[in-house]
Design an enzyme around this catalytic site. Structure first.
Site, PDB file in Angstrom:
ATOM      1  N   LYS A  13      49.963  -9.253  57.293  1.00  0.00           N
ATOM      2  CA  LYS A  13      51.012  -9.049  58.110  1.00  0.00           C
ATOM      3  C   LYS A  13      51.517 -10.429  58.782  1.00  0.00           C
ATOM      4  CE  LYS A  13      48.226  -6.339  60.579  1.00  0.00           C
ATOM      5  NZ  LYS A  13      46.884  -6.522  59.924  1.00  0.00           N
ATOM      6  N   ARG A 127      40.189 -17.104  54.831  1.00  0.00           N
ATOM      7  CA  ARG A 127      41.112 -17.586  55.724  1.00  0.00           C
ATOM      8  C   ARG A 127      40.904 -18.864  56.678  1.00  0.00           C
ATOM      9  NH1 ARG A 127      44.175 -13.547  59.366  1.00  0.00           N
ATOM     10  NH2 ARG A 127      42.070 -13.078  60.190  1.00  0.00           N
ATOM     11  N   ARG A 171      35.939  -4.604  61.860  1.00  0.00           N
ATOM     12  CA  ARG A 171      37.252  -4.704  62.248  1.00  0.00           C
ATOM     13  C   ARG A 171      38.045  -3.892  61.262  1.00  0.00           C
ATOM     14  NH1 ARG A 171      38.642 -10.765  61.269  1.00  0.00           N
ATOM     15  NH2 ARG A 171      40.770 -10.006  61.121  1.00  0.00           N
TER      16      ARG A 171
END
Ligand code: AP5
Ligand code: MG
Length: 218
Positions: A13, A127, A171
């Site tokens: 996103k 990441r 999460r």
């Protein structure tokens, strides 16, 4: 073009928002980024949010919704905006709709980045984020030219504190329990468009651009 981007952590996103914001010249509004800035600056909001974020839990609805509603009153959202990571609960979505109705507005499309759990975990664990400009890399998929250094500004790359395996798993669970119901919410309103979050960055950008032009919102 007033967009909501929906999808699990790691769906891409934020990555797509950066490109879309540049392409369509509309602001990228990420509640995750706003909260991380507040943590970094030691603001009361950041102090309140940090314990939730570190555990991978959601920050209370009233805190997050208030931030977004204030942001949507600024003049730069006239042409549109990209909401990344908001809404994330049914209450947030309902309150967003109420606030927008009060401004005689509403969103044009909710894009659902359907993404496999395997992809999400692999992306989040790899990441790396630039400490100076916030640009996101991935150790395998989108590596910087020089390890640990941002191509764009030379800043140091770091791993988000919530990108460890334990927090990532929570999460994903929080997403399943609290955010996934928004798919039905936006489907019912006729606003949902599904794309594959498993695609590569450029492929997905093309799919999104075509989706917006087909729907005549770009
Ligand atoms: P937030 O910052 O929103 O994190 P998230 O939802 O967990 O989503 P991510 O940012 O991890 O994923 P992304 O989809 O943006 O993926 P990205 O593009 O970076 O929220 C953090 C926390 O803040 C929450 O846990 C909560 O505590 C709080 N919060 C935020 N909003 C809230 C709200 N509304 N209500 C309550 N609490 C809230 O990509 C991931 C990686 O993959 C990167 O390394 C990237 O380089 C790579 N990548 C991206 N796309 C591709 C691709 N297509 N192919 C290959 N690699 C890719
Ligand atoms: Mg993000």
């Amino acid at each position: 073009m007033k967009l909501v981007l929906l999808g699990p952590p790691g769906a891409g996103k934020g990555t797509q928002s950066v490109v879309l914001s540049k392409q369509y010249k509309i602001p990228h509004i990420s509640t995750g980024d706003i909260l991380r800035e507040a943590v970094k600056a030691g603001l009361p909001l950041g102090i309140k949010a940090k314990s939730f974020m570190d555990k991978g839990e959601l920050v209370p609805d009233e805190v997050v919704t208030g931030i977004v509603v204030e942001r949507l009153k600024k003049p730069d959202v006239q042409k549109g905006y990209i909401l990344d990571g908001f809404p994330r609960t049914l209450k947030q979505a309902e309150d967003l709709d109420k606030a927008l109705a009060g401004m005689s507005s509403g969103i044009d499309m909710a894009v659902y980045f359907e993404t496999s759990v395997k992809t999400a975990i692999e992306r989040l664990c790899g990441r790396r984020v630039c400490k100076s400009c916030g640009f996101n890399y991935h150790v395998k998929n989108i590596p910087p030219k020089k390890e640990g250094v941002c191509d764009k500004c030379g800043g140091v790359l770091f791993q988000r504190p919530d990108d460890n395996e334990k927090t990532v798993m929570n999460r994903l669970k929080v997403y399943e329990d609290q955010t996934k119901p928004l798919i039905a919410y936006y489907t019912k309103k006729g606003l949902l468009k599904k794309v594959s979050g498993d695609l590569g960055v450029n492929e997905l950008f093309k799919v999104l651009s075509n989706t917006f032009s087909d729907a005549k919102i770009a």
